[in-house]
Design a protein around this motif. Structure first.
Motif, PDB file in Angstrom:
ATOM      1  N   ARG A  21      -3.803  -9.682  -1.252  1.00  0.00           N
ATOM      2  CA  ARG A  21      -4.704  -8.755  -0.770  1.00  0.00           C
ATOM      3  C   ARG A  21      -3.877  -7.562  -2.272  1.00  0.00           C
ATOM      4  O   ARG A  21      -4.886  -6.556  -1.831  1.00  0.00           O
ATOM      5  N   HIS A  22      -3.715  -7.566  -3.229  1.00  0.00           N
ATOM      6  CA  HIS A  22      -2.812  -5.894  -4.333  1.00  0.00           C
ATOM      7  C   HIS A  22      -3.888  -6.510  -4.661  1.00  0.00           C
ATOM      8  O   HIS A  22      -4.971  -7.198  -4.872  1.00  0.00           O
ATOM      9  N   PRO A  23      -4.589  -4.808  -4.668  1.00  0.00           N
ATOM     10  CA  PRO A  23      -5.737  -3.597  -5.867  1.00  0.00           C
ATOM     11  C   PRO A  23      -5.616  -5.226  -6.969  1.00  0.00           C
ATOM     12  O   PRO A  23      -7.052  -5.344  -7.191  1.00  0.00           O
ATOM     13  N   ARG A  24      -5.049  -5.245  -7.736  1.00  0.00           N
ATOM     14  CA  ARG A  24      -4.703  -6.545  -9.227  1.00  0.00           C
ATOM     15  C   ARG A  24      -5.536  -7.170  -9.468  1.00  0.00           C
ATOM     16  O   ARG A  24      -6.394  -8.123 -10.039  1.00  0.00           O
ATOM     17  N   ALA A  25      -5.060  -8.052  -7.843  1.00  0.00           N
ATOM     18  CA  ALA A  25      -5.473  -9.375  -7.919  1.00  0.00           C
ATOM     19  C   ALA A  25      -7.239 -10.045  -7.754  1.00  0.00           C
ATOM     20  O   ALA A  25      -7.876  -9.840  -8.204  1.00  0.00           O
ATOM     21  N   LEU A  26      -7.967  -8.403  -7.162  1.00  0.00           N
ATOM     22  CA  LEU A  26      -8.590  -8.230  -6.634  1.00  0.00           C
ATOM     23  C   LEU A  26      -9.897  -7.896  -7.628  1.00  0.00           C
ATOM     24  O   LEU A  26     -10.532  -8.309  -8.760  1.00  0.00           O
ATOM     25  N   THR A  27      -8.977  -7.091  -8.599  1.00  0.00           N
ATOM     26  CA  THR A  27      -9.391  -6.859 -10.298  1.00  0.00           C
ATOM     27  C   THR A  27      -9.681  -8.151 -10.980  1.00  0.00           C
ATOM     28  O   THR A  27     -10.640  -8.255 -11.595  1.00  0.00           O
ATOM     29  N   LEU A  28      -9.051  -8.928 -10.763  1.00  0.00           N
ATOM     30  CA  LEU A  28      -8.463 -10.247 -11.527  1.00  0.00           C
ATOM     31  C   LEU A  28      -9.630 -11.199 -11.364  1.00  0.00           C
ATOM     32  O   LEU A  28     -10.615 -11.763 -12.298  1.00  0.00           O
ATOM     33  N   PHE A  29     -10.181 -11.075 -10.121  1.00  0.00           N
ATOM     34  CA  PHE A  29     -10.932 -12.321  -9.997  1.00  0.00           C
ATOM     35  C   PHE A  29     -12.949 -11.347 -10.564  1.00  0.00           C
ATOM     36  O   PHE A  29     -12.785 -12.365 -10.970  1.00  0.00           O
ATOM     37  N   PHE A  30     -12.562  -9.895 -10.406  1.00  0.00           N
ATOM     38  CA  PHE A  30     -14.479  -9.712 -11.002  1.00  0.00           C
ATOM     39  C   PHE A  30     -14.183  -9.599 -11.885  1.00  0.00           C
ATOM     40  O   PHE A  30     -14.949 -10.166 -13.021  1.00  0.00           O
ATOM     41  N   MET A  31     -12.617  -9.758 -12.998  1.00  0.00           N
ATOM     42  CA  MET A  31     -12.631  -9.346 -14.555  1.00  0.00           C
ATOM     43  C   MET A  31     -13.129 -11.427 -14.741  1.00  0.00           C
ATOM     44  O   MET A  31     -13.260 -11.198 -15.713  1.00  0.00           O
ATOM     45  N   GLY A  32     -12.729 -12.243 -13.949  1.00  0.00           N
ATOM     46  CA  GLY A  32     -12.614 -13.408 -14.210  1.00  0.00           C
ATOM     47  C   GLY A  32     -14.927 -14.264 -14.227  1.00  0.00           C
ATOM     48  O   GLY A  32     -14.306 -15.133 -15.549  1.00  0.00           O
ATOM     49  N   PHE A  33     -14.826 -13.339 -13.469  1.00  0.00           N
ATOM     50  CA  PHE A  33     -16.206 -13.957 -13.126  1.00  0.00           C
ATOM     51  C   PHE A  33     -16.997 -13.139 -14.452  1.00  0.00           C
ATOM     52  O   PHE A  33     -17.897 -13.675 -14.907  1.00  0.00           O
ATOM     53  N   SER A  34     -16.523 -11.907 -14.867  1.00  0.00           N
ATOM     54  CA  SER A  34     -16.840 -10.851 -16.584  1.00  0.00           C
ATOM     55  C   SER A  34     -16.964 -12.169 -17.488  1.00  0.00           C
ATOM     56  O   SER A  34     -17.719 -12.106 -18.162  1.00  0.00           O
ATOM     57  N   ALA A  35     -15.871 -13.090 -17.024  1.00  0.00           N
ATOM     58  CA  ALA A  35     -14.823 -13.735 -18.074  1.00  0.00           C
ATOM     59  C   ALA A  35     -15.695 -15.143 -18.365  1.00  0.00           C
ATOM     60  O   ALA A  35     -16.753 -15.546 -19.134  1.00  0.00           O
ATOM     61  N   GLY A  36     -16.411 -15.739 -17.512  1.00  0.00           N
ATOM     62  CA  GLY A  36     -16.881 -16.771 -16.944  1.00  0.00           C
ATOM     63  C   GLY A  36     -18.012 -16.979 -17.512  1.00  0.00           C
ATOM     64  O   GLY A  36     -18.752 -18.428 -18.176  1.00  0.00           O
ATOM     65  N   LEU A  37     -19.225 -16.134 -17.160  1.00  0.00           N
ATOM     66  CA  LEU A  37     -20.522 -15.856 -16.980  1.00  0.00           C
ATOM     67  C   LEU A  37     -21.358 -16.031 -18.381  1.00  0.00           C
ATOM     68  O   LEU A  37     -21.739 -16.870 -18.922  1.00  0.00           O
ATOM     69  N   PRO A  38     -20.596 -15.876 -19.398  1.00  0.00           N
ATOM     70  CA  PRO A  38     -21.448 -15.350 -20.623  1.00  0.00           C
ATOM     71  C   PRO A  38     -20.915 -17.633 -21.452  1.00  0.00           C
ATOM     72  O   PRO A  38     -21.734 -17.797 -22.581  1.00  0.00           O
ATOM     73  N   LEU A  39     -19.916 -18.299 -20.918  1.00  0.00           N
ATOM     74  CA  LEU A  39     -19.671 -19.428 -21.397  1.00  0.00           C
ATOM     75  C   LEU A  39     -20.442 -20.372 -20.835  1.00  0.00           C
ATOM     76  O   LEU A  39     -20.972 -20.750 -22.136  1.00  0.00           O
ATOM     77  N   MET A  40     -20.969 -20.865 -20.063  1.00  0.00           N
ATOM     78  CA  MET A  40     -21.689 -22.076 -19.556  1.00  0.00           C
ATOM     79  C   MET A  40     -23.765 -21.333 -20.163  1.00  0.00           C
ATOM     80  O   MET A  40     -24.158 -21.986 -20.769  1.00  0.00           O
ATOM     81  N   LEU A  41     -23.171 -19.828 -20.445  1.00  0.00           N
ATOM     82  CA  LEU A  41     -25.182 -19.473 -20.904  1.00  0.00           C
ATOM     83  C   LEU A  41     -25.334 -19.849 -22.717  1.00  0.00           C
ATOM     84  O   LEU A  41     -26.211 -20.412 -23.005  1.00  0.00           O
ATOM     85  N   LEU A  42     -23.971 -20.271 -22.779  1.00  0.00           N
ATOM     86  CA  LEU A  42     -23.763 -20.272 -24.463  1.00  0.00           C
ATOM     87  C   LEU A  42     -23.635 -22.296 -24.617  1.00  0.00           C
ATOM     88  O   LEU A  42     -24.227 -22.221 -25.765  1.00  0.00           O
ATOM     89  N   PHE A  43     -23.207 -22.585 -23.653  1.00  0.00           N
ATOM     90  CA  PHE A  43     -23.175 -23.695 -23.857  1.00  0.00           C
ATOM     91  C   PHE A  43     -23.770 -24.869 -23.033  1.00  0.00           C
ATOM     92  O   PHE A  43     -24.789 -25.287 -23.335  1.00  0.00           O
ATOM     93  N   SER A  44     -23.764 -25.028 -21.675  1.00  0.00           N
ATOM     94  CA  SER A  44     -24.496 -25.874 -20.682  1.00  0.00           C
ATOM     95  C   SER A  44     -25.682 -25.341 -20.985  1.00  0.00           C
ATOM     96  O   SER A  44     -26.886 -25.903 -20.754  1.00  0.00           O
ATOM     97  N   SER A  45     -26.162 -24.545 -20.177  1.00  0.00           N
ATOM     98  CA  SER A  45     -27.006 -23.624 -19.720  1.00  0.00           C
ATOM     99  C   SER A  45     -28.489 -23.937 -21.336  1.00  0.00           C
ATOM    100  O   SER A  45     -29.917 -24.199 -20.702  1.00  0.00           O
ATOM    101  N   LEU A  46     -27.844 -23.050 -21.961  1.00  0.00           N
ATOM    102  CA  LEU A  46     -28.618 -23.113 -23.831  1.00  0.00           C
ATOM    103  C   LEU A  46     -28.688 -24.064 -23.837  1.00  0.00           C
ATOM    104  O   LEU A  46     -30.055 -24.821 -24.453  1.00  0.00           O
ATOM    105  N   SER A  47     -28.311 -25.450 -23.374  1.00  0.00           N
ATOM    106  CA  SER A  47     -28.211 -27.415 -24.138  1.00  0.00           C
ATOM    107  C   SER A  47     -29.333 -27.660 -23.396  1.00  0.00           C
ATOM    108  O   SER A  47     -30.393 -28.029 -23.727  1.00  0.00           O
ATOM    109  N   PHE A  48     -29.404 -27.321 -22.148  1.00  0.00           N
ATOM    110  CA  PHE A  48     -30.461 -27.600 -21.281  1.00  0.00           C
ATOM    111  C   PHE A  48     -31.783 -26.671 -22.198  1.00  0.00           C
ATOM    112  O   PHE A  48     -33.376 -27.608 -22.034  1.00  0.00           O
ATOM    113  N   TRP A  49     -31.731 -26.003 -22.018  1.00  0.00           N
ATOM    114  CA  TRP A  49     -33.299 -24.619 -22.299  1.00  0.00           C
ATOM    115  C   TRP A  49     -33.509 -25.282 -23.265  1.00  0.00           C
ATOM    116  O   TRP A  49     -34.793 -25.585 -23.940  1.00  0.00           O
TER     117      TRP A  49
END
Length: 463
Positions: A21-49
Motif C-alpha cells: 500500500r506504500h505510495p512508491r509501490a503504486l508508482t512503480l506499478f505505473f512505471m512498470g506499465f510505461s516500461a513494458g509497453l514499448p517492448l512488445m510494440l517493437l518485437f511481437s506486435s511489430l513482427s505480426f504487422w
C-alpha cells in the motif's frame, strides 16, 4: 507464550502485506506499465504487422536487431545517471527529467511508426523503431535508478514486485491489445490494412500517458549526491601530477567516477569469476528470446487469425504470466535463487519443445492455448528468479549503472542470434528451429551449476 507468538506472526504477515500500500509501490506499478509497453510494440506486435504486410521472415528477423539498443544501454547509462538536463532537471529533478524526456520521445516514435506503411517505406519504419528502442532503453535505466533510490531497502522487494506486475500487464496490452484493436479496426476484411495497424499504434501511443502522468505527479527520490572517494582521489592526483587545465581535470575525475568505478567494482569483488557470471547473464534467456521472435510469424503461417491469437494471449497469457511471476517469487524465497534459476532455464527449453510439437499439429486453438500458457508460466518463473539473482550481484553504491550493464548483457547475445531466426526458419523449417532453440538452453544449465559452486564457495569463505 503461544498466544503471543501467534499474534506476532499475524502482525508480521499483516505488516508485510501493508508494504504494497506504500505510495512508491503504486508508482512503480505505473512505471512498470510505461516500461513494458514499448517492448512488445517493437518485437511481437511489430513482427505480426510486418508478416501480415508480406515482409519476408528474414527481414523480420533482422528487424529484431533493433532490440540491441536494450543490450548496449550501459554505454550511455552513466550520462543518464549523472548528467542534468537543461531546465527540465531544475523543474523536475534529475530522475524525473530524464523519465519525461524518454517517455515523450517514445510517444513521438510510436506516432511515426503508426503513420508509416512498411509496404511503402520499410526504412522509415526501421528508423522510427530505433528511436522507440533507444528511448525505451533510456527509460529503463532511469526507472531502475528511481526504484533503487525511491525507498529504503526493506521496500525494494515490494517495489520490484509491483513493477513486474505493471510491466507484464503492459506487455499483454501491447501484445494482445494491439492485435485486438487492429482486428477491430479492420472490420470484416481479412487482407492487410495499414489503417488498422495505424489505429492500433495510435492507441498504444495514448497509453504512454500512464507513464507521463506518473512522472509528473510523483516526487523525486530524496537522495544526497556525494562524489565517490575514488573519483576524489583521481581528481586530486590529476590536479597535482597531470598538469592539465582545471576543466579537464574535473571532466576526467567525473568520467572515472561515473564510468570506470561501477565496472571496476564488479570485477574487483568477483575477480576472474566475474566472466563466468557475465557469461550466465548473457545466455540465460537465449532460448526463449531466439524462439520468441518467430512466435507470431509462426502463428500467422499456421493460419491463426489476429482475434484468435489476441484472445488466447489475452486470457491464458495474462493469467499464466501473473501466476508465473507470483509462483516464481514464492518458490525463489522457498528454495533459493539458484535452484529456481535452474528450474526456469529447464522450463524455457521445455516450452520451446512444445512449439516444435505444435508445428506438427498445425492449426489447433487448443494447442495454441496450451503453448501460450506454458510459455508465459515458464517466463514468469524464470524472470522472477533471474531478476532476484542479478539484483544480488549489484553493489548498491553503483546500482543504476551496474544493473544497466547486467540487463544489457542479458539481451546482447540473444538478440544478435535472434536476428538470424528468420533465416534459420527458411532453411530448416519451424520444427527444427524450435528444437534448436530448446537445445540452446543446455549450456546455460552448466553455467548455472558452475556459478552456484563459485557463489557457495565465496559465501563460505566470507563467513
Amino acid at each position: 507464550m503461544p498466544v503471543v507468538s501467534s499474534r506476532t506472526r499475524l502482525i508480521s504477515w499483516w505488516d508485510a502485506m501493508k508494504v504494497y500500500r506504500h505510495p512508491r509501490a503504486l508508482t512503480l506499478f505505473f512505471m512498470g506499465f510505461s516500461a513494458g509497453l514499448p517492448l512488445m510494440l517493437l518485437f511481437s506486435s511489430l513482427s505480426f504487422w510486418l508478416r501480415e504486410a508480406d515482409v519476408s521472415r528474414a527481414t523480420i528477423g533482422f528487424f529484431s536487431w533493433i532490440g540491441l539498443a536494450y543490450s548496449v544501454k550501459w554505454i550511455w547509462s552513466p550520462l543518464v545517471d549523472r548528467l542534468p538536463l537543461p531546465l527540465l532537471s531544475r523543474l523536475l529533478g534529475r530522475r524525473r527529467s530524464w523519465l519525461l524526456l524518454s517517455q515523450l520521445t517514445i510517444v513521438a516514435g510510436l506516432l511515426g511508426m503508426a503513420f508509416t506503411d512498411p509496404t511503402q517505406n520499410l526504412t522509415r519504419m526501421a528508423l522510427f523503431s530505433v528511436l522507440v528502442a533507444f528511448s525505451s532503453a533510456t527509460q529503463d535505466i532511469v526507472i531502475d535508478a528511481f526504484r533503487i533510490e525511491a525507498a529504503e531497502e526493506r521496500l525494494q522487494a515490494a517495489l520490484a514486485a509491483t513493477y513486474m506486475f505493471g510491466y507484464r500487464l503492459a506487455m499483454m496490452v501491447a501484445g494482445a491489445g494491439t492485435l485486438a484493436i487492429a482486428a477491430w479496426a479492420a472490420g470484416d476484411r481479412l487482407d492487410y490494412q495499414q489503417s488498422a495497424w495505424m489505429t492500433a499504434y495510435l492507441f498504444m501511443g495514448g497509453f504512454m500517458a500512464v507513464g507521463i502522468i506518473t512522472t509528473l505527479v510523483t516526487s523525486e527520490p530524496d537522495v544526497k549526491l556525494e562524489t565517490p572517494q575514488q573519483e576524489q582521489r583521481v581528481t586530486k592526483w590529476m590536479a597535482q601530477k597531470a598538469h592539465l587545465p582545471a576543466p579537464l581535470v574535473k571532466l576526467a575525475g567525473w568520467f572515472y567516477g561515473a564510468v570506470v568505478c561501477p565496472f571496476s567494482d564488479f570485477f574487483r569483488r568477483y575477480r576472474w569469476h566475474a566472466l563466468l557470471l557475465l557469461a550466465l547473464i548473457s545466455t540465460y534467456r537465449i532460448s526463449d528470446i531466439v524462439m520468441g521472435i518467430m512466435a507470431n510469424p509462426f502463428y500467422v503461417d499456421l493460419g491463426f487469425t489476429k482475434n484468435e491469437v489476441a484472445t488466447v494471449t489475452k486470457i491464458f497469457g495474462v493469467i499464466m504470466t501473473l501466476i508465473g511471476v507470483t509462483l516464481g517469487g514464492t518458490l525463489t524465497m522457498r528454495f533459493g535463487v539458484m535452484k529456481m534459476l535452474f528450474t526456469g532455464a529447464i522450463a524455457a527449453a521445455i516450452t520451446n519443445a512444445l512449439f516444435a510439437i505444435m508445428s506438427l499439429v498445425g492449426n489447433n486453438v487448443y494447442w495454441l492455448a496450451l503453448v501460450v500458457s506454458a510459455d508465459n508460466l515458464a517466463a514468469g518463473i524464470a524472470t522472477s528468479a533471474f531478476i532476484a539473482w542479478m539484483s544480488s550481484l549489484t553493489n548498491v553504491q553503483y546500482s543504476a549503472t551496474q544493473y544497466a550493464l547486467f540487463s544489457s548483457m542479458m539481451l546482447l547475445l540473444p538478440k544478435f542470434v535472434a536476428g538470424f531466426s528468420g533465416v534459420m526458419v527458411d532453411a530448416v523449417g519451424y520444427n527444427y528451429f524450435f528444437i534448436f532453440s530448446a537445445l540452446l538452453g543446455a549450456p546455460v544449465l552448466v553455467l548455472i551449476w558452475m556459478a552456484n559452486r563459485f557463489l557457495e564457495t565465496n559465501t563460505n569463505q566470507n563467513n
